[in-house]
Design a protein around this motif. Structure first.
Motif, PDB file in Angstrom:
ATOM      1  N   SER A 193       0.855  -1.264  -0.126  1.00  0.00           N
ATOM      2  CA  SER A 193      -0.003  -0.019  -0.070  1.00  0.00           C
ATOM      3  C   SER A 193       0.791   1.164  -0.183  1.00  0.00           C
ATOM      4  CB  SER A 193      -0.938  -0.017   1.261  1.00  0.00           C
ATOM      5  OG  SER A 193      -1.867  -1.079   1.188  1.00  0.00           O
ATOM      6  N   LEU A 194       1.781   1.285   0.919  1.00  0.00           N
ATOM      7  CA  LEU A 194       2.788   2.299   0.769  1.00  0.00           C
ATOM      8  C   LEU A 194       3.487   2.585  -0.668  1.00  0.00           C
ATOM      9  CD1 LEU A 194       4.156   4.612   2.426  1.00  0.00           C
ATOM     10  CD2 LEU A 194       5.906   2.989   3.400  1.00  0.00           C
ATOM     11  N   LEU A 195       4.122   1.566  -1.083  1.00  0.00           N
ATOM     12  CA  LEU A 195       4.781   1.585  -2.513  1.00  0.00           C
ATOM     13  C   LEU A 195       3.744   2.246  -3.497  1.00  0.00           C
ATOM     14  CD1 LEU A 195       6.906  -1.519  -2.063  1.00  0.00           C
ATOM     15  CD2 LEU A 195       7.712   0.943  -2.155  1.00  0.00           C
ATOM     16  N   SER A 196       2.609   1.788  -3.575  1.00  0.00           N
ATOM     17  CA  SER A 196       1.619   2.252  -4.314  1.00  0.00           C
ATOM     18  C   SER A 196       1.161   3.800  -4.036  1.00  0.00           C
ATOM     19  CB  SER A 196       0.310   1.187  -4.282  1.00  0.00           C
ATOM     20  OG  SER A 196       0.719   0.018  -4.593  1.00  0.00           O
ATOM     21  N   ARG A 197       1.099   4.169  -3.059  1.00  0.00           N
ATOM     22  CA  ARG A 197       0.823   5.556  -2.876  1.00  0.00           C
ATOM     23  C   ARG A 197       1.990   6.463  -3.038  1.00  0.00           C
ATOM     24  NH1 ARG A 197      -2.741   9.236  -3.561  1.00  0.00           N
ATOM     25  NH2 ARG A 197      -2.671  10.812  -1.928  1.00  0.00           N
ATOM     26  N   LEU A 198       3.233   6.003  -2.949  1.00  0.00           N
ATOM     27  CA  LEU A 198       4.474   6.463  -3.074  1.00  0.00           C
ATOM     28  C   LEU A 198       4.587   7.019  -4.480  1.00  0.00           C
ATOM     29  CD1 LEU A 198       7.127   5.162  -0.685  1.00  0.00           C
ATOM     30  CD2 LEU A 198       6.135   7.537  -0.596  1.00  0.00           C
ATOM     31  N   ALA A 199       4.232   5.823  -5.373  1.00  0.00           N
ATOM     32  CA  ALA A 199       4.485   5.781  -6.862  1.00  0.00           C
ATOM     33  C   ALA A 199       3.209   6.689  -7.424  1.00  0.00           C
ATOM     34  CB  ALA A 199       4.251   4.338  -7.135  1.00  0.00           C
ATOM     35  N   LEU A 200       2.086   6.592  -6.984  1.00  0.00           N
ATOM     36  CA  LEU A 200       0.825   7.265  -7.706  1.00  0.00           C
ATOM     37  C   LEU A 200       0.654   8.542  -7.078  1.00  0.00           C
ATOM     38  CD1 LEU A 200      -1.253   4.105  -7.653  1.00  0.00           C
ATOM     39  CD2 LEU A 200      -0.251   5.057  -9.635  1.00  0.00           C
TER      40      LEU A 200
ATOM     41  N   LEU B 251      -5.044  -3.675 -10.614  1.00  0.00           N
ATOM     42  CA  LEU B 251      -5.432  -2.721 -11.416  1.00  0.00           C
ATOM     43  C   LEU B 251      -6.506  -1.566 -10.572  1.00  0.00           C
ATOM     44  CD1 LEU B 251      -5.663  -0.795 -14.034  1.00  0.00           C
ATOM     45  CD2 LEU B 251      -7.617  -2.211 -14.951  1.00  0.00           C
ATOM     46  N   LEU B 252      -7.626  -2.163 -10.117  1.00  0.00           N
ATOM     47  CA  LEU B 252      -8.509  -1.368  -9.238  1.00  0.00           C
ATOM     48  C   LEU B 252      -7.808  -0.776  -8.090  1.00  0.00           C
ATOM     49  CD1 LEU B 252     -11.332  -3.459  -9.895  1.00  0.00           C
ATOM     50  CD2 LEU B 252     -11.130  -1.160 -10.936  1.00  0.00           C
ATOM     51  N   PHE B 253      -6.824  -1.631  -7.398  1.00  0.00           N
ATOM     52  CA  PHE B 253      -5.978  -1.232  -6.397  1.00  0.00           C
ATOM     53  C   PHE B 253      -5.108   0.147  -6.659  1.00  0.00           C
ATOM     54  CE2 PHE B 253      -1.915  -1.651  -4.012  1.00  0.00           C
ATOM     55  CZ  PHE B 253      -2.359  -1.781  -2.793  1.00  0.00           C
ATOM     56  N   SER B 254      -4.499   0.079  -7.807  1.00  0.00           N
ATOM     57  CA  SER B 254      -3.756   1.158  -8.208  1.00  0.00           C
ATOM     58  C   SER B 254      -4.594   2.393  -8.586  1.00  0.00           C
ATOM     59  CB  SER B 254      -3.082   0.638  -9.689  1.00  0.00           C
ATOM     60  OG  SER B 254      -2.278  -0.448  -9.424  1.00  0.00           O
ATOM     61  N   ILE B 255      -5.724   2.181  -9.465  1.00  0.00           N
ATOM     62  CA  ILE B 255      -6.476   3.280  -9.565  1.00  0.00           C
ATOM     63  C   ILE B 255      -7.111   4.145  -8.134  1.00  0.00           C
ATOM     64  CG2 ILE B 255      -8.825   3.786 -10.418  1.00  0.00           C
ATOM     65  CD1 ILE B 255      -8.404   2.008 -12.536  1.00  0.00           C
ATOM     66  N   ALA B 256      -7.424   3.217  -7.283  1.00  0.00           N
ATOM     67  CA  ALA B 256      -7.949   3.540  -5.963  1.00  0.00           C
ATOM     68  C   ALA B 256      -6.758   4.399  -5.245  1.00  0.00           C
ATOM     69  CB  ALA B 256      -8.336   2.321  -4.931  1.00  0.00           C
ATOM     70  N   TYR B 257      -5.439   4.057  -5.355  1.00  0.00           N
ATOM     71  CA  TYR B 257      -4.611   4.710  -4.545  1.00  0.00           C
ATOM     72  C   TYR B 257      -4.019   5.945  -5.046  1.00  0.00           C
ATOM     73  CZ  TYR B 257      -3.613   1.968  -0.535  1.00  0.00           C
ATOM     74  OH  TYR B 257      -3.715   1.379   0.709  1.00  0.00           O
ATOM     75  N   THR B 258      -4.682   6.236  -6.387  1.00  0.00           N
ATOM     76  CA  THR B 258      -4.427   7.682  -6.645  1.00  0.00           C
ATOM     77  C   THR B 258      -5.108   8.729  -5.894  1.00  0.00           C
ATOM     78  OG1 THR B 258      -6.154   7.729  -8.285  1.00  0.00           O
ATOM     79  CG2 THR B 258      -4.096   6.853  -9.267  1.00  0.00           C
TER      80      THR B 258
ATOM     81  N   LEU C  77      -6.982   7.784  -2.726  1.00  0.00           N
ATOM     82  CA  LEU C  77      -7.052   7.349  -1.098  1.00  0.00           C
ATOM     83  C   LEU C  77      -5.632   7.322  -0.468  1.00  0.00           C
ATOM     84  CD1 LEU C  77      -9.180   4.014  -1.390  1.00  0.00           C
ATOM     85  CD2 LEU C  77      -9.776   6.310  -0.689  1.00  0.00           C
ATOM     86  N   THR C  78      -5.647   7.644   0.853  1.00  0.00           N
ATOM     87  CA  THR C  78      -4.585   7.586   1.648  1.00  0.00           C
ATOM     88  C   THR C  78      -4.085   6.188   1.999  1.00  0.00           C
ATOM     89  OG1 THR C  78      -5.950   7.580   3.715  1.00  0.00           O
ATOM     90  CG2 THR C  78      -5.047   9.698   2.897  1.00  0.00           C
ATOM     91  N   THR C  79      -2.830   6.001   2.555  1.00  0.00           N
ATOM     92  CA  THR C  79      -2.397   4.424   2.508  1.00  0.00           C
ATOM     93  C   THR C  79      -3.061   3.612   3.518  1.00  0.00           C
ATOM     94  OG1 THR C  79      -0.013   5.627   2.411  1.00  0.00           O
ATOM     95  CG2 THR C  79      -0.266   3.300   3.043  1.00  0.00           C
ATOM     96  N   GLY C  80      -3.559   4.249   4.503  1.00  0.00           N
ATOM     97  CA  GLY C  80      -3.987   3.715   5.555  1.00  0.00           C
ATOM     98  C   GLY C  80      -5.412   3.523   5.421  1.00  0.00           C
ATOM     99  N   ALA C  81      -6.283   4.102   4.669  1.00  0.00           N
ATOM    100  CA  ALA C  81      -7.823   3.987   4.231  1.00  0.00           C
ATOM    101  C   ALA C  81      -7.785   3.235   3.140  1.00  0.00           C
ATOM    102  CB  ALA C  81      -8.300   5.447   3.948  1.00  0.00           C
TER     103      ALA C  81
ATOM    104  N   PHE D 265     -12.723  13.339   3.104  1.00  0.00           N
ATOM    105  CA  PHE D 265     -11.595  13.085   2.412  1.00  0.00           C
ATOM    106  C   PHE D 265     -11.535  11.657   1.738  1.00  0.00           C
ATOM    107  CE2 PHE D 265     -11.631  10.479   6.181  1.00  0.00           C
ATOM    108  CZ  PHE D 265     -10.799   9.571   5.854  1.00  0.00           C
ATOM    109  N   LEU D 266     -12.710  11.123   1.575  1.00  0.00           N
ATOM    110  CA  LEU D 266     -13.016  10.066   0.648  1.00  0.00           C
ATOM    111  C   LEU D 266     -14.104  10.372  -0.157  1.00  0.00           C
ATOM    112  CD1 LEU D 266     -13.146   7.102   3.365  1.00  0.00           C
ATOM    113  CD2 LEU D 266     -11.115   7.839   1.752  1.00  0.00           C
ATOM    114  N   SER D 267     -13.939   9.921  -1.591  1.00  0.00           N
ATOM    115  CA  SER D 267     -14.834  10.083  -2.698  1.00  0.00           C
ATOM    116  C   SER D 267     -15.151   8.840  -2.891  1.00  0.00           C
ATOM    117  CB  SER D 267     -14.182  10.800  -3.956  1.00  0.00           C
ATOM    118  OG  SER D 267     -13.093  10.528  -4.386  1.00  0.00           O
ATOM    119  N   ILE D 268     -16.353   8.536  -3.631  1.00  0.00           N
ATOM    120  CA  ILE D 268     -17.097   7.222  -4.145  1.00  0.00           C
ATOM    121  C   ILE D 268     -16.175   6.489  -4.871  1.00  0.00           C
ATOM    122  CG2 ILE D 268     -18.498   8.231  -5.695  1.00  0.00           C
ATOM    123  CD1 ILE D 268     -19.359   5.543  -3.046  1.00  0.00           C
ATOM    124  N   TRP D 269     -15.684   6.904  -5.938  1.00  0.00           N
ATOM    125  CA  TRP D 269     -15.245   6.331  -7.023  1.00  0.00           C
ATOM    126  C   TRP D 269     -13.795   5.708  -6.624  1.00  0.00           C
ATOM    127  CZ3 TRP D 269     -15.542   3.674 -10.978  1.00  0.00           C
ATOM    128  CH2 TRP D 269     -14.413   3.350 -11.901  1.00  0.00           C
ATOM    129  N   PRO D 270     -12.993   6.155  -5.929  1.00  0.00           N
ATOM    130  CA  PRO D 270     -11.687   5.263  -5.419  1.00  0.00           C
ATOM    131  C   PRO D 270     -12.296   4.346  -4.279  1.00  0.00           C
ATOM    132  CG  PRO D 270     -11.643   7.519  -4.596  1.00  0.00           C
ATOM    133  CD  PRO D 270     -12.764   7.533  -5.658  1.00  0.00           C
TER     134      PRO D 270
END
Length: 286
Positions: A18-25, A79-86, A88-92, A141-146
């Motif tokens: 999750s952290l690496l995904s968030r750092l990258a995205l 794929l959906l994991f990556s889209i969501a992390y554009t 969402l925060t790491t923990g959420a 801080f959250l929206s429905i799509w991610p």
């Protein structure tokens, strides 16, 4: 003590995904599509090398039919994991993902004929309250799509887990699932050339996520699982969102407020209560 340490390392690896995904995205440093391709191909390469070195080529050529189904599930998850992390925060993100996985597995248990006891329903209710608190209208801080993307990602991961569980050997099944998913990821090539997609640091995060925290992380986890109880395996995975939330706070300065902590405790506490009661009920039958 050794098993406890290995279990903790596996959970840290999952949280680091999750952290690496968030750092990258974060801030569009890399597209979700490119991150997905690099992650899946890196994971498939690493797992294939490990499989060939440890079990030889003979095991590699069998059971490809089931790998097609698990590959689709894994591809959708990644794929959906990556889209969501554009967004969402790491923990959420980790909390929604692992909550969705556990609820999906409990749902599969229900479909297979298991009937929940009162205390198990109480646990599910508590978790639902926590989830509503996390993603409800008050959570600006959250929206429905991610959130929706991460929920479907969790459902896909649960499907991949159930398919892998039917296999006689976890490593070959996981490896072939990654290979099929990486082949499916090639369909994303038309979306790989967005502006800013080729950030070198972000691409390195994707490789680390695929090869280390996914590939080696899964190998480590599947080595530990046979040596611990099903309850311990399920409950230990609930540590992942908490670890991810702390990682996001330390490495990305993401807010760790009372609202998110309370939601996390409700979701994970409710699931833990359900799993514990389920285990107790099964023990009485045995």
């Amino acid at each position: 003590m050794r098993i406890l340490l290995l279990t903790l390392l596996a959970m840290i690896a999952f949280a680091a995904n999750s952290l690496l995904s968030r750092l990258a995205l974060v801030d569009g440093a890399i597209s979700a599509e490119l991150f997905t391709v690099i992650r899946l191909v890196s994971g498939a390469t690493t797992l294939t090398l490990i499989l060939l070195l440890t079990q030889g080529r003979r095991v590699f050529y069998s059971q490809w039919k089931s790998a097609c189904y698990s590959g689709v599930s894994l591809f959708l998850y990644a794929l959906l994991f990556s889209i969501a992390y554009t967004r969402l925060t790491t923990g959420a993100g980790a909390l929604i993902l692992f909550g969705a996985v556990q609820f999906s597995l409990l749902g599969a248990h229900l479909i297979q004929g298991y009937r929940f006891r009162t205390l198990e329903w109480v646990g599910i209710g508590i978790s639902c309250c926590g989830f509503i608190s996390l993603v409800g209208p008050s959570s600006s801080f959250l929206s429905i799509w991610p959130v929706l993307c991460m929920l479907i990602s969790g459902l896909s991961w649960a499907s991949f887990t159930l398919l892998a569980k039917q296999s006689q050997s976890a490593l070959p099944a996981t490896t072939k699932g990654f290979i099929m998913a990486s082949l499916l990821s090639l369909t994303l090539i038309p979306w790989l050339f967005d502006s800013g997609s080729f950030n070198t640091k972000a691409m390195m995060y994707a490789i680390l996520s695929g090869a280390i925290t996914s590939g080696l992380g899964y190998v480590l986890w599947y080595a530990v699982v046979p040596k611990i109880s099903l309850l311990s395996a399920s409950l230990s995975q609930l540590l992942v969102p908490a670890i991810a939330m702390l990682m996001g706070c330390v490495f990305l300065q993401e807010a760790l407020d009372l609202h998110s902590i309370t939601s996390m405790l409700l979701i994970l506490g409710g699931i833990a209560l359900t799993l514990y009661q389920q285990h107790a009920s099964q023990s009485l039958k045995d």
